[in-house]
Design a protein around this motif. Sequence first.
Motif, short mmCIF file in Angstrom:
data_model
loop_
_atom_site.label_atom_id
_atom_site.label_comp_id
_atom_site.label_asym_id
_atom_site.label_seq_id
_atom_site.Cartn_x
_atom_site.Cartn_y
_atom_site.Cartn_z
N ASP A 143 34.26 42.42 50.70
CA ASP A 143 34.92 41.42 49.85
C ASP A 143 34.61 41.67 48.38
O ASP A 143 35.50 41.63 47.53
CB ASP A 143 34.50 40.02 50.26
CG ASP A 143 35.31 38.95 49.56
OD1 ASP A 143 36.54 39.08 49.50
OD2 ASP A 143 34.69 37.99 49.07
N GLU A 144 33.37 41.99 48.07
CA GLU A 144 32.98 42.27 46.69
C GLU A 144 33.69 43.52 46.18
O GLU A 144 34.25 43.53 45.08
CB GLU A 144 31.46 42.44 46.60
CG GLU A 144 30.93 42.57 45.18
CD GLU A 144 30.94 43.99 44.65
OE1 GLU A 144 31.00 44.15 43.42
OE2 GLU A 144 30.90 44.94 45.47
N ARG A 145 33.70 44.59 46.98
CA ARG A 145 34.35 45.84 46.56
C ARG A 145 35.86 45.66 46.41
O ARG A 145 36.46 46.18 45.47
CB ARG A 145 34.07 46.97 47.57
CG ARG A 145 32.65 47.48 47.57
CD ARG A 145 32.31 48.32 46.35
NE ARG A 145 31.92 47.49 45.21
CZ ARG A 145 31.93 47.86 43.94
NH1 ARG A 145 32.32 49.04 43.59
NH2 ARG A 145 31.58 47.04 42.98
N PHE A 146 36.48 44.95 47.34
CA PHE A 146 37.92 44.71 47.23
C PHE A 146 38.23 43.90 45.99
O PHE A 146 39.23 44.13 45.31
CB PHE A 146 38.46 44.00 48.48
CG PHE A 146 38.50 44.85 49.72
CD1 PHE A 146 38.60 46.23 49.66
CD2 PHE A 146 38.45 44.26 50.97
CE1 PHE A 146 38.64 47.01 50.81
CE2 PHE A 146 38.51 45.03 52.12
CZ PHE A 146 38.60 46.40 52.05
N GLY A 147 37.38 42.93 45.66
CA GLY A 147 37.57 42.15 44.45
C GLY A 147 37.53 43.02 43.21
O GLY A 147 38.34 42.88 42.29
N VAL A 148 36.59 43.95 43.16
CA VAL A 148 36.49 44.88 42.03
C VAL A 148 37.74 45.75 41.95
O VAL A 148 38.29 45.98 40.87
CB VAL A 148 35.21 45.74 42.14
CG1 VAL A 148 35.23 46.89 41.14
CG2 VAL A 148 33.97 44.88 41.94
N LEU A 149 38.19 46.25 43.09
CA LEU A 149 39.39 47.10 43.09
C LEU A 149 40.60 46.34 42.58
O LEU A 149 41.39 46.86 41.78
CB LEU A 149 39.66 47.64 44.50
CG LEU A 149 38.72 48.71 45.01
CD1 LEU A 149 38.97 49.02 46.47
CD2 LEU A 149 38.83 49.98 44.16
N VAL A 150 40.77 45.10 43.03
CA VAL A 150 41.90 44.29 42.55
C VAL A 150 41.77 44.08 41.04
O VAL A 150 42.77 44.20 40.31
CB VAL A 150 41.98 42.95 43.32
CG1 VAL A 150 42.96 42.00 42.65
CG2 VAL A 150 42.37 43.19 44.77
N ASP A 151 40.58 43.78 40.58
CA ASP A 151 40.39 43.60 39.13
C ASP A 151 40.71 44.87 38.36
O ASP A 151 41.28 44.82 37.26
CB ASP A 151 38.95 43.18 38.82
CG ASP A 151 38.64 41.75 39.25
OD1 ASP A 151 39.59 40.99 39.55
OD2 ASP A 151 37.45 41.40 39.28
N GLN A 152 40.39 46.02 38.92
CA GLN A 152 40.68 47.29 38.25
C GLN A 152 42.19 47.54 38.15
O GLN A 152 42.66 48.09 37.17
CB GLN A 152 40.03 48.46 38.97
CG GLN A 152 38.54 48.53 38.76
CD GLN A 152 37.91 49.66 39.56
OE1 GLN A 152 38.42 50.09 40.58
NE2 GLN A 152 36.77 50.13 39.08
N TYR A 153 42.94 47.15 39.18
CA TYR A 153 44.39 47.32 39.13
C TYR A 153 44.97 46.41 38.07
O TYR A 153 45.88 46.71 37.38
CB TYR A 153 45.02 47.04 40.49
CG TYR A 153 44.75 48.09 41.52
CD1 TYR A 153 45.14 49.42 41.31
CD2 TYR A 153 44.08 47.80 42.70
CE1 TYR A 153 44.87 50.40 42.25
CE2 TYR A 153 43.81 48.78 43.65
CZ TYR A 153 44.22 50.07 43.41
OH TYR A 153 43.96 51.03 44.34
#
Length: 87
Positions: free
Chosen positions: A77-87
């Motif tokens: 969940d934390e990693r996916f959140g970071v990925l979404v923020d990067q997009y």
Amino acid sequence: MSMSPIFRLAHDFVDENAALDPCSATSRGIPGHDHLLTDFSPEGHAVRAEHVRRTRQALHELTAEHDHDRLARDVLDERFGVLVDQY
């Protein structure tokens, strides 16, 4: 022993993400993608972002069966959140 739904989701994400981002797959040592290129167009980025969002939503719908699941869920969940923020 079979994988829990959370670990199955993570496993499937790696396979699906490798197909969507073959350059990263190759750099991570995932075989079978070294002859392909990642689509770095705005549309390609949007497809990868949507894949992360869908997977994160599916993760939120799963129930942790044990401590390993809870830890995996929280890390994903934390990693996916970071990925979404990067997009």
